[in-house]
Design a protein around this motif. Structure first.
Motif, PDB file in Angstrom:
ATOM      1  N   ARG A  62       0.856  -1.183   0.000  1.00 49.87           N
ATOM      2  CA  ARG A  62       0.000   0.000   0.000  1.00 49.87           C
ATOM      3  C   ARG A  62       0.893   1.234   0.000  1.00 49.87           C
ATOM      4  N   PRO A  63       0.731   2.128  -0.973  1.00 55.00           N
ATOM      5  CA  PRO A  63       1.623   3.290  -1.038  1.00 55.00           C
ATOM      6  C   PRO A  63       1.446   4.217   0.155  1.00 55.00           C
ATOM      7  N   ARG A  64       2.543   4.826   0.544  1.00 54.95           N
ATOM      8  CA  ARG A  64       2.530   5.830   1.615  1.00 54.95           C
ATOM      9  C   ARG A  64       2.593   7.244   1.047  1.00 54.95           C
ATOM     10  N   GLY A  65       3.144   7.381  -0.153  1.00 56.06           N
ATOM     11  CA  GLY A  65       3.352   8.702  -0.737  1.00 56.06           C
ATOM     12  C   GLY A  65       2.524   8.919  -1.982  1.00 56.06           C
ATOM     13  N   TRP A  66       2.397  10.174  -2.356  1.00 55.37           N
ATOM     14  CA  TRP A  66       1.602  10.576  -3.522  1.00 55.37           C
ATOM     15  C   TRP A  66       2.345  11.647  -4.310  1.00 55.37           C
ATOM     16  N   MET A  67       2.283  11.528  -5.633  1.00 55.26           N
ATOM     17  CA  MET A  67       2.598  12.632  -6.527  1.00 55.26           C
ATOM     18  C   MET A  67       1.578  12.610  -7.650  1.00 55.26           C
ATOM     19  N   GLY A  68       0.873  13.713  -7.851  1.00 60.85           N
ATOM     20  CA  GLY A  68      -0.154  13.762  -8.867  1.00 60.85           C
ATOM     21  C   GLY A  68       0.423  13.762 -10.270  1.00 60.85           C
ATOM     22  N   PRO A  69      -0.305  13.233 -11.248  1.00 56.18           N
ATOM     23  CA  PRO A  69       0.121  13.381 -12.644  1.00 56.18           C
ATOM     24  C   PRO A  69       0.315  14.860 -12.964  1.00 56.18           C
ATOM     25  N   ALA A  70       1.494  15.197 -13.490  1.00 57.65           N
ATOM     26  CA  ALA A  70       1.863  16.597 -13.722  1.00 57.65           C
ATOM     27  C   ALA A  70       1.815  17.401 -12.426  1.00 57.65           C
ATOM     28  N   LEU A  71       2.039  16.739 -11.292  1.00 57.41           N
ATOM     29  CA  LEU A  71       2.046  17.352  -9.963  1.00 57.41           C
ATOM     30  C   LEU A  71       0.745  18.100  -9.666  1.00 57.41           C
ATOM     31  N   THR A  72      -0.382  17.502 -10.036  1.00 57.41           N
ATOM     32  CA  THR A  72      -1.678  18.151  -9.837  1.00 57.41           C
ATOM     33  C   THR A  72      -2.355  17.642  -8.570  1.00 57.41           C
ATOM     34  N   GLU A  73      -3.056  18.535  -7.899  1.00 57.09           N
ATOM     35  CA  GLU A  73      -3.859  18.243  -6.729  1.00 57.09           C
ATOM     36  C   GLU A  73      -5.112  19.113  -6.776  1.00 57.09           C
ATOM     37  N   THR A  74      -6.020  18.873  -5.837  1.00 60.56           N
ATOM     38  CA  THR A  74      -7.043  19.849  -5.478  1.00 60.56           C
ATOM     39  C   THR A  74      -6.713  20.319  -4.064  1.00 60.56           C
ATOM     40  N   PHE A  75      -7.460  21.301  -3.563  1.00 64.29           N
ATOM     41  CA  PHE A  75      -7.234  21.742  -2.191  1.00 64.29           C
ATOM     42  C   PHE A  75      -7.604  20.660  -1.182  1.00 64.29           C
ATOM     43  N   ARG A  76      -8.345  19.663  -1.624  1.00 70.72           N
ATOM     44  CA  ARG A  76      -8.759  18.590  -0.728  1.00 70.72           C
ATOM     45  C   ARG A  76      -7.804  17.404  -0.726  1.00 70.72           C
ATOM     46  N   THR A  77      -6.936  17.307  -1.708  1.00 68.16           N
ATOM     47  CA  THR A  77      -6.165  16.078  -1.926  1.00 68.16           C
ATOM     48  C   THR A  77      -5.419  15.587  -0.686  1.00 68.16           C
ATOM     49  N   PRO A  78      -4.654  16.433   0.024  1.00 69.63           N
ATOM     50  CA  PRO A  78      -3.942  15.899   1.196  1.00 69.63           C
ATOM     51  C   PRO A  78      -4.870  15.301   2.247  1.00 69.63           C
ATOM     52  N   HIS A  79      -6.055  15.901   2.457  1.00 72.06           N
ATOM     53  CA  HIS A  79      -7.013  15.356   3.417  1.00 72.06           C
ATOM     54  C   HIS A  79      -7.526  13.994   2.961  1.00 72.06           C
ATOM     55  N   LEU A  80      -7.864  13.891   1.686  1.00 71.69           N
ATOM     56  CA  LEU A  80      -8.392  12.637   1.170  1.00 71.69           C
ATOM     57  C   LEU A  80      -7.328  11.538   1.182  1.00 71.69           C
ATOM     58  N   LEU A  81      -6.091  11.903   0.896  1.00 66.61           N
ATOM     59  CA  LEU A  81      -5.002  10.931   0.960  1.00 66.61           C
ATOM     60  C   LEU A  81      -4.788  10.448   2.389  1.00 66.61           C
TER      61      LEU A  81
END
Length: 303
Positions: A147-166
């Motif tokens: 199970r991954p612990r880290g995240w990098m969005g495609p083209a380093l994209t997120e929303t303002f919610r992404t860290p909370h959802l992750l």
């Protein structure tokens, strides 16, 4: 709007970071293993055909990565004993299982990197993004066994919610905010940012700036030497990320330059050759206090 995801923190006034073994620089290779949909535009070497579907010129260039470039890059990483931190599109596991198997045999770190590099979640609603991230993380866990612990969005994209959802999914760090030479806590309890680079990145250097192979080696050396000097002067560790894409660095005429660059890094005194997972884990273990911040940042209204 003001950025509420993290606070301003000048590097000159922080609690010192101590890496294992007294190392000054923690070094990792961020290896982007990606899948691209054949009927959508994406990273291109020739913009003149990027709007076409199909676009054999640019799609074929990108597709060189999983077919050939990855395997050449793998040999170089093996030669220097470097474990990759893989930025993995979840589509890769079912489409290129031999690549995942190679990484599993080498105990690589697996980070979630979206479904593929043709789909971004920037315009998704909260429910859509939550479902999307759950599918991405679950698929990567199924295909890699981890199970991954880290995240990098495609083209380093997120929303303002992404860290909370992750965080809801059990992840604890992101690479998207390329604004530092050290890890730091986000204003989401339990979430951290680990340095990544859009400058020390083969796409930016070779595709964006037409950097030569010898210049690439010089840039890697200069980056490491300066970060090492900074860490010594401040008595506080630094992070060096080398971002690679097999369809770029895996081209035959570039192979020897990656070899030369890694030869310098792994033999440099005071360097911890590691993974982004281990960097995040070590930093977390030394930072027990989390910032007292709102549980959810302000965000634009959804239409």
């Amino acid at each position: 709007m003001d950025n509420q995801l993290y606070d301003y923190s000048p590097i000159v006034g922080r609690e010192p970071i101590r890496w294992p073994g007294g190392a000054k620089v923690a070094f990792y290779v961020g290896l982007n293993i990606e899948h691209y949909e054949v009927d959508k535009p994406s990273t291109s070497t020739f913009p003149g055909t990027a709007h076409l579907a199909p676009d054999p010129l640019n799609y074929g260039w990108r597709d060189y990565g999983p077919r050939v470039g990855f395997w050449r890059t793998l040999e170089t990483l093996d030669r220097h004993g470097v474990r990759a931190s893989v930025l993995l599109n979840s589509d890769v596991g079912d489409r290129y299982p031999q690549i995942v198997q190679a990484g599993r045999e080498r105990d690589w770190a697996w980070l979630a990197h979206g479904k593929n590099n043709s789909v971004f979640q920037a315009d998704m609603t909260e429910d859509e993004e939550r479902a999307y991230l759950k599918d991405v993380v679950g698929t990567i866990e199924r295909t890699t066994g981890t199970r991954p612990r880290g995240w990098m969005g495609p083209a380093l994209t997120e929303t303002f919610r992404t860290p909370h959802l992750l965080k809801e999914l059990g992840l604890d760090y992101v690479l998207d905010w390329t604004n530092d030479d050290q890890p730091y806590a986000l204003n989401v309890p339990g979430m951290f940012s680990v340095p990544y680079s859009v400058e020390l990145n083969d796409i930016s250097l070779f595709v964006g700036k037409s950097t030569t192979g010898p210049d690439f080696v010089r840039i890697v050396k200069d980056q490491l030497d300066q970060l090492h000097a900074d860490a010594e002067a401040a008595d506080s560790g630094r992070v060096m990320a080398l971002a690679l894409h097999p369809f770029v660095i895996g081209q035959a005429f570039r192979a020897k330059y990656l070899d030369q660059a890694l030869e310098y890094v792994v033999n440099h005194p005071g360097v911890w050759v590691t993974t982004s997972d281990e960097i995040a884990g070590h930093y977390r273990s030394t930072r027990s206090a989390q910032p007292a911040q709102p549980a959810r940042p302000a965000q634009p209204a959804q239409s």
